[in-house]
Write a protein that holds these residues in place. Sequence first.
Motif, PDB file in Angstrom:
ATOM      1  N   LEU A 163       0.827  -1.202   0.000  1.00 13.16           N
ATOM      2  CA  LEU A 163       0.000   0.000   0.000  1.00 13.16           C
ATOM      3  C   LEU A 163       0.867   1.259   0.000  1.00 13.16           C
ATOM      4  O   LEU A 163       0.508   2.272  -0.608  1.00 13.16           O
ATOM      5  CB  LEU A 163      -0.947  -0.002   1.205  1.00 13.16           C
ATOM      6  CG  LEU A 163      -2.036  -1.071   1.180  1.00 13.16           C
ATOM      7  CD1 LEU A 163      -2.938  -0.940   2.404  1.00 13.16           C
ATOM      8  CD2 LEU A 163      -2.871  -0.966  -0.101  1.00 13.16           C
ATOM      9  N   GLY A 164       2.012   1.199   0.682  1.00 14.26           N
ATOM     10  CA  GLY A 164       2.927   2.333   0.652  1.00 14.26           C
ATOM     11  C   GLY A 164       3.459   2.578  -0.743  1.00 14.26           C
ATOM     12  O   GLY A 164       3.563   3.731  -1.194  1.00 14.26           O
ATOM     13  N   TYR A 166       1.926   1.788  -3.487  1.00 15.17           N
ATOM     14  CA  TYR A 166       0.797   2.310  -4.265  1.00 15.17           C
ATOM     15  C   TYR A 166       0.664   3.815  -4.065  1.00 15.17           C
ATOM     16  O   TYR A 166       0.459   4.570  -5.024  1.00 15.17           O
ATOM     17  CB  TYR A 166      -0.488   1.599  -3.848  1.00 15.17           C
ATOM     18  CG  TYR A 166      -1.691   1.938  -4.693  1.00 15.17           C
ATOM     19  CD1 TYR A 166      -1.921   1.278  -5.893  1.00 15.17           C
ATOM     20  CD2 TYR A 166      -2.603   2.903  -4.280  1.00 15.17           C
ATOM     21  CE1 TYR A 166      -3.032   1.574  -6.669  1.00 15.17           C
ATOM     22  CE2 TYR A 166      -3.713   3.219  -5.049  1.00 15.17           C
ATOM     23  CZ  TYR A 166      -3.923   2.545  -6.251  1.00 15.17           C
ATOM     24  OH  TYR A 166      -5.032   2.852  -7.019  1.00 15.17           O
ATOM     25  N   ALA A 167       0.810   4.256  -2.809  1.00 14.24           N
ATOM     26  CA  ALA A 167       0.696   5.693  -2.521  1.00 14.24           C
ATOM     27  C   ALA A 167       1.881   6.474  -3.089  1.00 14.24           C
ATOM     28  O   ALA A 167       1.711   7.539  -3.694  1.00 14.24           O
ATOM     29  CB  ALA A 167       0.593   5.903  -1.012  1.00 14.24           C
ATOM     30  N   LEU A 168       3.090   5.934  -2.904  1.00  8.11           N
ATOM     31  CA  LEU A 168       4.285   6.652  -3.357  1.00  8.11           C
ATOM     32  C   LEU A 168       4.357   6.755  -4.880  1.00  8.11           C
ATOM     33  O   LEU A 168       4.921   7.726  -5.413  1.00  8.11           O
ATOM     34  CB  LEU A 168       5.540   5.949  -2.836  1.00  8.11           C
ATOM     35  CG  LEU A 168       5.795   6.056  -1.327  1.00  8.11           C
ATOM     36  CD1 LEU A 168       6.970   5.184  -0.921  1.00  8.11           C
ATOM     37  CD2 LEU A 168       6.051   7.512  -0.924  1.00  8.11           C
ATOM     38  N   THR A 170       1.843   7.110  -6.885  1.00  8.01           N
ATOM     39  CA  THR A 170       0.698   7.836  -7.430  1.00  8.01           C
ATOM     40  C   THR A 170       1.102   8.893  -8.464  1.00  8.01           C
ATOM     41  O   THR A 170       0.438   9.029  -9.499  1.00  8.01           O
ATOM     42  CB  THR A 170      -0.115   8.486  -6.296  1.00  8.01           C
ATOM     43  OG1 THR A 170      -0.656   7.457  -5.461  1.00  8.01           O
ATOM     44  CG2 THR A 170      -1.261   9.318  -6.848  1.00  8.01           C
ATOM     45  N   ARG A 176       1.747   3.175 -11.859  1.00  7.05           N
ATOM     46  CA  ARG A 176       1.508   2.648 -10.508  1.00  7.05           C
ATOM     47  C   ARG A 176       0.668   1.377 -10.553  1.00  7.05           C
ATOM     48  O   ARG A 176       0.896   0.436  -9.787  1.00  7.05           O
ATOM     49  CB  ARG A 176       0.781   3.720  -9.689  1.00  7.05           C
ATOM     50  CG  ARG A 176       0.294   3.266  -8.334  1.00  7.05           C
ATOM     51  CD  ARG A 176      -0.725   4.250  -7.769  1.00  7.05           C
ATOM     52  NE  ARG A 176      -1.919   4.300  -8.594  1.00  7.05           N
ATOM     53  CZ  ARG A 176      -2.944   5.112  -8.366  1.00  7.05           C
ATOM     54  NH1 ARG A 176      -2.898   5.966  -7.356  1.00  7.05           N
ATOM     55  NH2 ARG A 176      -4.006   5.101  -9.148  1.00  7.05           N
ATOM     56  N   ASP A 177      -0.287   1.328 -11.471  1.00  9.13           N
ATOM     57  CA  ASP A 177      -1.180   0.185 -11.545  1.00  9.13           C
ATOM     58  C   ASP A 177      -0.495  -1.051 -12.113  1.00  9.13           C
ATOM     59  O   ASP A 177      -1.001  -2.162 -11.981  1.00  9.13           O
ATOM     60  CB  ASP A 177      -2.397   0.532 -12.399  1.00  9.13           C
ATOM     61  CG  ASP A 177      -3.216   1.667 -11.783  1.00  9.13           C
ATOM     62  OD1 ASP A 177      -3.212   1.778 -10.540  1.00  9.13           O
ATOM     63  OD2 ASP A 177      -3.849   2.415 -12.541  1.00  9.13           O
ATOM     64  N   THR A 180       2.139  -2.461  -8.656  1.00 11.17           N
ATOM     65  CA  THR A 180       1.701  -2.728  -7.285  1.00 11.17           C
ATOM     66  C   THR A 180       0.598  -3.792  -7.268  1.00 11.17           C
ATOM     67  O   THR A 180      -0.198  -3.878  -8.211  1.00 11.17           O
ATOM     68  CB  THR A 180       1.150  -1.449  -6.613  1.00 11.17           C
ATOM     69  OG1 THR A 180       0.018  -0.964  -7.366  1.00 11.17           O
ATOM     70  CG2 THR A 180       2.215  -0.357  -6.546  1.00 11.17           C
ATOM     71  N   TYR A 182      -2.115  -3.859  -5.455  1.00 11.63           N
ATOM     72  CA  TYR A 182      -3.455  -3.280  -5.426  1.00 11.63           C
ATOM     73  C   TYR A 182      -3.862  -2.779  -6.812  1.00 11.63           C
ATOM     74  O   TYR A 182      -5.019  -2.905  -7.213  1.00 11.63           O
ATOM     75  CB  TYR A 182      -3.537  -2.141  -4.416  1.00 11.63           C
ATOM     76  CG  TYR A 182      -4.944  -1.611  -4.246  1.00 11.63           C
ATOM     77  CD1 TYR A 182      -5.960  -2.439  -3.797  1.00 11.63           C
ATOM     78  CD2 TYR A 182      -5.258  -0.280  -4.542  1.00 11.63           C
ATOM     79  CE1 TYR A 182      -7.260  -1.970  -3.651  1.00 11.63           C
ATOM     80  CE2 TYR A 182      -6.545   0.196  -4.405  1.00 11.63           C
ATOM     81  CZ  TYR A 182      -7.549  -0.649  -3.962  1.00 11.63           C
ATOM     82  OH  TYR A 182      -8.824  -0.191  -3.832  1.00 11.63           O
TER      83      TYR A 182
END
Length: 231
Positions: A163-164, A166-168, A170, A176-177, A180, A182
């Motif tokens: 999740l980190g 995914y956020a970083l 962004t 990003r997709d 990661t 997610y």
Amino acid sequence: MTTNETIAGTLRRAVATRGRRVLLSVTVGVGILAAGALLAGLPPAERTAATFGELVHAFVSVPLPFVGVLLASDLRRTSGGPVLPTLVGATLIAVAVGLAGDAIVVAASAASGSVAPEPWANVGGIAVAGVLVQVLAQLVGTGLGLLIARPVWGCLATIVLPLGAYALLTPLGAARDWLTPYGALQGVLGAAPGWAGWARWVAAAVLWGAALNVVGVVVRRRRAPAVGAAA
């Protein structure tokens, strides 16, 4: 655990203690809770297999990697036992949990009273995607279990690191997709994911599943002489 580890032995270890049996029950239980929350909160026009599939499998994929962490951490009790049986056994558990998640999705969809135009759209693809999502989540767990000495930190890392990332990532937008777990989940658990969605899962699986476990195996082998000397 002996150095003659087998796939059957891995499956036995997954349910060898009360805590591990509870963990597996909780893993399936959170999927049931997620489906119940959607049944209670979504209007009938929005109740589709795709909607149930994404949330149910997202929730299930949170505790499942803990199982992988624990199974991989067991290998620290030996200096030269094979890793492959543990990885295969953990993957089989993930497949079973994914199928359980699919059953929850189908049951919730059938009981939803949906008035959506196509509530069952791509239900077969969603079922396959749900299993793949859980396999990737489990492999993240085994990889981190091989790399991190303390299981509690390994379990925490299965949440914080994906999740980190995914956020970083962004600011990178669509990249990003592809990078990661997610992002991969969102790519395949939709009404019609298409080739790009499946390709995103493959990319994330190579990075977070295959590569992470390869690094974990290499690190474990380098630690093995020290473990043997200490013994």
